[in-house]
Design an enzyme around this catalytic site. Structure first.
Site, mmCIF file in Angstrom:
data_model
loop_
_atom_site.group_PDB
_atom_site.id
_atom_site.type_symbol
_atom_site.label_atom_id
_atom_site.label_comp_id
_atom_site.label_asym_id
_atom_site.label_seq_id
_atom_site.Cartn_x
_atom_site.Cartn_y
_atom_site.Cartn_z
ATOM 1 N N VAL A 58 0.854 -1.194 0.000
ATOM 2 C CA VAL A 58 0.000 0.000 0.000
ATOM 3 C C VAL A 58 0.887 1.240 0.000
ATOM 4 O O VAL A 58 1.836 1.326 0.783
ATOM 5 C CB VAL A 58 -0.924 0.009 1.248
ATOM 6 C CG1 VAL A 58 -1.692 1.319 1.346
ATOM 7 C CG2 VAL A 58 -1.888 -1.172 1.221
ATOM 8 N N ALA A 103 4.626 4.023 2.804
ATOM 9 C CA ALA A 103 4.125 2.767 2.235
ATOM 10 C C ALA A 103 4.236 1.671 3.285
ATOM 11 O O ALA A 103 4.901 1.844 4.316
ATOM 12 C CB ALA A 103 4.947 2.377 1.012
ATOM 13 N N LYS A 104 3.601 0.577 3.041
ATOM 14 C CA LYS A 104 3.782 -0.615 3.876
ATOM 15 C C LYS A 104 3.356 -1.814 3.062
ATOM 16 O O LYS A 104 2.539 -1.700 2.149
ATOM 17 C CB LYS A 104 2.897 -0.532 5.129
ATOM 18 C CG LYS A 104 3.411 -1.387 6.265
ATOM 19 C CD LYS A 104 4.553 -0.677 6.935
ATOM 20 C CE LYS A 104 5.040 -1.359 8.174
ATOM 21 N NZ LYS A 104 5.845 -0.422 8.985
ATOM 22 N N GLY A 105 3.916 -2.970 3.409
ATOM 23 C CA GLY A 105 3.511 -4.191 2.722
ATOM 24 C C GLY A 105 3.525 -5.344 3.689
ATOM 25 O O GLY A 105 3.936 -5.198 4.847
ATOM 26 N N ASP A 144 10.300 -5.236 8.615
ATOM 27 C CA ASP A 144 9.325 -4.901 9.659
ATOM 28 C C ASP A 144 9.174 -6.183 10.478
ATOM 29 O O ASP A 144 10.042 -7.059 10.414
ATOM 30 C CB ASP A 144 8.003 -4.421 9.029
ATOM 31 C CG ASP A 144 7.122 -3.688 10.038
ATOM 32 O OD1 ASP A 144 7.401 -2.520 10.339
ATOM 33 O OD2 ASP A 144 6.171 -4.303 10.561
#
Ligand code: GLU
Length: 414
Positions: A58, A103-105, A144
């Site tokens: 995202v 962003a992050k995934g 992460d």
């Protein structure tokens, strides 16, 4: 009760946006992710069977620069959590003055239940699936929860294989041997330590002998604990997913790291008393460092928190109800987007070093990180004082203002 992280992130945004005179249209846009990708992909397992995994990437905002943020491997990964974590990355970079968007995934999986080969297959396929978004100029992943240097190396290699040459700047948090940065491993914990020292000064508590309890003793909590101890604090308790240890005179954190490496947990550390995670959160102490996962302090356990300062090493460790309660009680909270921003700061240094193929010394990195964290802390504190708001709201006001200014000056295309 589980709190929806995205609802919490939007609630925080709305609270801060009330103090800003931003265009309602821009505010509506910033409440939403810019783009989101869901990927379902097959992985060949060790027994020859094929399993389908679901992953996300995202992008919340790219107004300030390429989007940046980690990849999470955990059974609880969801699109809504990824949206919230991406939005927090936007604010984190903006508040620290780092030229990135958020962003992050993540992939829905239990990494400990997969073999190394299965994890590698999963990572390389996921990297390929998200390579429609990921690239060194546009979107740069990082570790992460559940991912680390090994996964970043596989991603860097996969992307590089597709291009025919090495592209180190496509991910950060890589091993040193392939263009990782000195200081990246400890960076998030170092940032937690640096902001905690500033908060202690602010509350006029001397660092020497200050009592600190640390929830989570992994990539963030362990360095946060030993680096703060090395500045004179007493780490009275630490916990991990299996339980915790307590010693009122202070634990020897570097030794505890060796114990945890050997035994897979801090539990059983000689000379310390066992303590449950729930009890650790209720200890009377100067600082409670929350370095585990989100939603750890809720309306149910917030009334029993007896810390004077909370340092949010994790993203979103307080539910909105707990946050409100603790602010009213006068607890000094160092919000996540400030407190744990050391990781993305050194990721930024790693990316810059990779693009220039010129590497800095560890002292240079630690000093630049110190400057970023201390500047961020004071900008947030000053704004909190000026606007008479809590630190989280101040950090969001600062961040939203910077992102909104970039959007306004860039204009709306076309
Ligand atoms: N996952 C980390 C965070 O939440 C680091 C992100 C990065 O280095 O890009 O801040």
């Amino acid at each position: 009760m589980t709190t929806n992280l995205y609802a919490a992130a939007v609630q925080q945004f709305d609270k801060a946006a009330r103090y800003l005179d931003i265009d309602p249209g821009l505010a509506a846009y910033l409440r939403l992710p810019k783009r989101e990708l869901t990927v379902n992909f097959p992985v060949e397992m060790d027994d020859g069977s094929v399993r389908v995994f679901t992953g996300y990437r995202v992008h919340h905002s790219a107004a300030l620069g390429p989007t940046k943020g980690g990849l999470r491997y955990h059974p609880s990964v969801s699109l809504d959590d990824t949206r919230a974590l991406a939005m927090w990355m936007t604010w984190k970079c903006a508040v620290l003055g780092i030229p990135y968007g958020g962003a992050k995934g993540g992939v829905v999986c239990a990494p400990h239940e997969l073999s190394v080969r299965e994890l590698e297959n999963l990572t390389r396929r996921y990297a390929t699936e998200i390579s429609v978004l990921m690239n060194p100029q546009g979107d740069i992943p990082a570790p992460d929860v559940g991912t680390g240097e090994r996964e970043m190396a596989w991603i860097m290699d996969t992307y590089s294989m597709h291009h025919g040459y090495s592209v180190p700047a496509v991910v950060t948090g890589k091993p040193l041997a392939i263009g990782g940065s000195l200081g990246r491993r400890e960076a998030t914990g170092r940032g937690v330590m640096l902001t905690t020292l500033e908060a202690l000064k602010r509350k006029r508590i001397t660092i020497k002998g200050a009592r600190i309890a640390v929830q989570g003793f992994g990539k963030v909590g362990a360095p946060a604990a030993y680096l703060t101890q090395e500045r004179g604090a007493r780490i009275v308790a630490v916990s991990d997913a299996q339980g915790g240890v307590y010693h009122p005179g202070g634990l020897a954190c570097r030794e505890l790291v060796r114990h945890a490496d050997q035994h897979g947990t801090v539990c059983g550390y000689p000379g310390a008393e066992p303590i449950s995670n729930a009890d650790l959160l209720q200890l009377e102490c100067d600082v409670l460092m929350l370095c585990a996962l989100e939603n750890q302090i809720t309306a149910a356990n917030a009334p029993s928190v007896r810390a004077r300062i909370i340092a949010e090493g994790a993203n979103g460790p307080l539910t909105p109800e707990a946050d409100e309660f603790l602010i009213k009680k006068g607890v000094f909270i160092i919000p996540d987007v400030l407190c744990n921003g050391g990781g993305v700061s050194v990721s930024y240094f790693e990316w810059v070093q990779g693009l220039q193929s010129f590497f800095w010394t560890e002292d240079e990195i630690n000093e630049r990180l110190r400057q970023i964290m201390v500047r961020g802390f004071h900008q947030v504190s000053r704004l909190a004082h000026k606007k008479r708001v809590d630190n989280r709201t101040a950090s969001q006001i600062l961040a939203i203002e910077r992102v909104a200014a970039a959007m306004t000056q860039r204009g709306i295309y076309p």
